[in-house]
Design a protein around this motif. Structure first.
Motif, PDB file in Angstrom:
ATOM      1  N   THR A 188       2.274   9.592  -4.805  1.00 41.35           N
ATOM      2  CA  THR A 188       1.554   8.998  -3.359  1.00 41.35           C
ATOM      3  C   THR A 188       3.050   8.088  -3.246  1.00 41.35           C
ATOM      4  O   THR A 188       4.454   9.469  -3.503  1.00 41.35           O
ATOM      5  N   THR A 189       3.388   7.826  -1.626  1.00 40.44           N
ATOM      6  CA  THR A 189       4.689   8.128  -0.856  1.00 40.44           C
ATOM      7  C   THR A 189       4.053   6.301  -0.148  1.00 40.44           C
ATOM      8  O   THR A 189       2.894   5.595   0.508  1.00 40.44           O
ATOM      9  N   ARG A 190       4.971   5.308   0.094  1.00 43.00           N
ATOM     10  CA  ARG A 190       5.463   4.579   1.014  1.00 43.00           C
ATOM     11  C   ARG A 190       4.672   4.573   2.438  1.00 43.00           C
ATOM     12  O   ARG A 190       5.255   6.307   3.094  1.00 43.00           O
ATOM     13  N   TYR A 191       4.230   4.453   3.382  1.00 47.56           N
ATOM     14  CA  TYR A 191       3.631   4.525   5.157  1.00 47.56           C
ATOM     15  C   TYR A 191       5.448   3.693   5.824  1.00 47.56           C
ATOM     16  O   TYR A 191       5.793   3.531   4.888  1.00 47.56           O
ATOM     17  N   PRO A 192       5.771   5.105   6.546  1.00 46.30           N
ATOM     18  CA  PRO A 192       6.553   4.859   7.688  1.00 46.30           C
ATOM     19  C   PRO A 192       6.248   3.704   7.815  1.00 46.30           C
ATOM     20  O   PRO A 192       5.529   2.662   8.205  1.00 46.30           O
ATOM     21  N   GLU A 193       7.796   2.612   8.138  1.00 50.50           N
ATOM     22  CA  GLU A 193       8.349   1.951   8.519  1.00 50.50           C
ATOM     23  C   GLU A 193       7.674   1.635  10.030  1.00 50.50           C
ATOM     24  O   GLU A 193       7.379   2.452  10.629  1.00 50.50           O
ATOM     25  N   GLY A 194       6.563   0.240   9.977  1.00 52.22           N
ATOM     26  CA  GLY A 194       5.521   0.317  11.656  1.00 52.22           C
ATOM     27  C   GLY A 194       4.532   0.390  11.179  1.00 52.22           C
ATOM     28  O   GLY A 194       3.685   0.204  12.646  1.00 52.22           O
ATOM     29  N   LYS A 195       4.384   1.359  10.633  1.00 60.79           N
ATOM     30  CA  LYS A 195       2.826   1.642  10.545  1.00 60.79           C
ATOM     31  C   LYS A 195       2.017   1.939   9.090  1.00 60.79           C
ATOM     32  O   LYS A 195       1.372   2.601   8.584  1.00 60.79           O
ATOM     33  N   VAL A 196       2.614   0.626   8.614  1.00 57.81           N
ATOM     34  CA  VAL A 196       1.501   0.043   7.312  1.00 57.81           C
ATOM     35  C   VAL A 196       0.237  -0.681   7.166  1.00 57.81           C
ATOM     36  O   VAL A 196       0.164  -1.430   8.208  1.00 57.81           O
ATOM     37  N   CYS A 253      -2.399   0.550  -4.188  1.00 57.86           N
ATOM     38  CA  CYS A 253      -1.359  -0.858  -4.016  1.00 57.86           C
ATOM     39  C   CYS A 253      -0.461  -0.457  -5.158  1.00 57.86           C
ATOM     40  O   CYS A 253      -1.270  -0.210  -6.463  1.00 57.86           O
ATOM     41  N   VAL A 254       0.537  -0.870  -4.718  1.00 53.58           N
ATOM     42  CA  VAL A 254       1.532  -0.954  -5.576  1.00 53.58           C
ATOM     43  C   VAL A 254       1.699  -1.825  -6.145  1.00 53.58           C
ATOM     44  O   VAL A 254       2.657  -3.022  -5.069  1.00 53.58           O
ATOM     45  N   LYS A 255       2.614  -2.277  -7.384  1.00 51.67           N
ATOM     46  CA  LYS A 255       2.927  -4.261  -7.392  1.00 51.67           C
ATOM     47  C   LYS A 255       5.034  -3.963  -6.638  1.00 51.67           C
ATOM     48  O   LYS A 255       5.413  -3.363  -6.995  1.00 51.67           O
ATOM     49  N   ASP A 256       4.326  -4.849  -6.309  1.00 49.02           N
ATOM     50  CA  ASP A 256       5.928  -5.145  -5.393  1.00 49.02           C
ATOM     51  C   ASP A 256       7.513  -5.125  -6.341  1.00 49.02           C
ATOM     52  O   ASP A 256       7.253  -5.451  -7.787  1.00 49.02           O
ATOM     53  N   PRO A 259       0.483  -1.347   0.108  1.00 50.99           N
ATOM     54  CA  PRO A 259      -0.311  -0.090   0.130  1.00 50.99           C
ATOM     55  C   PRO A 259       0.577   0.860   0.251  1.00 50.99           C
ATOM     56  O   PRO A 259       2.545   0.858   0.253  1.00 50.99           O
ATOM     57  N   VAL A 260       0.159   2.680  -0.810  1.00 49.89           N
ATOM     58  CA  VAL A 260       0.910   3.744  -0.506  1.00 49.89           C
ATOM     59  C   VAL A 260       0.055   4.493  -0.393  1.00 49.89           C
ATOM     60  O   VAL A 260      -1.037   4.388  -0.673  1.00 49.89           O
ATOM     61  N   TRP A 309      -4.557   6.471   9.647  1.00 46.32           N
ATOM     62  CA  TRP A 309      -4.526   6.911   8.161  1.00 46.32           C
ATOM     63  C   TRP A 309      -5.716   7.773   7.699  1.00 46.32           C
ATOM     64  O   TRP A 309      -5.897   7.998   6.652  1.00 46.32           O
ATOM     65  N   THR A 310      -6.660   7.398   8.504  1.00 46.57           N
ATOM     66  CA  THR A 310      -8.118   8.663   7.730  1.00 46.57           C
ATOM     67  C   THR A 310      -8.460   9.369   8.468  1.00 46.57           C
ATOM     68  O   THR A 310      -8.136  10.152   7.895  1.00 46.57           O
TER      69      THR A 310
END
Length: 114
Positions: A76-84, A65-68, A54-55, A96-97
């Motif tokens: 868009t950006t990646r979620y912070p690590e641990g907060k996905v 959603c983006v393909k691996d 998810p982004v 994230w809402t």
């Protein structure tokens, strides 16, 4: 007077009642185990399909959603690590809402959160 037989077996007429009783006891046992172990049959929906991540939209609460192996699309950006978020309505999906990332990657209140 009929002689008492030591190997007396119940008549066929009494067996169906015992079978129903045993079946009911088995069903009740399964139900009790499910209730006591917290077993639930609720469907949980994943945020993205297998092979995707998810982004988050920068400055907003939308996402996709983006393909691996692919980079996030512009805006868009990646979620912070641990907060996905992993599942719909999990802790991070709800978080994230009302929060987002600004253009510097800092977590801020989402402008459309009210």
């Amino acid at each position: 007077m009929a002689a008492y037989r030591r190997n007396h077996r119940p008549t066929a007429a009494s067996r169906p009642g015992r079978i129903r009783l045993a079946a009911a006891a088995a069903v009740m046992s399964v139900a009790a185990v499910a209730a006591l172990t917290g077993c639930s049959f609720a469907y949980v929906e994943a945020i993205c399909s297998n092979g995707e991540y998810p982004v988050l939209a920068v400055g907003g609460t939308g996402g996709s959603c983006v393909k691996d192996g692919e980079e996030p699309p512009a805006g868009t950006t990646r979620y912070p690590e641990g907060k996905v978020p992993k599942q719909v309505d999990d802790k991070w999906d709800l978080y994230w809402t009302t929060h987002t990332l600004d253009e510097n990657g800092d977590i801020v209140d989402a402008p459309d959160a009210g």
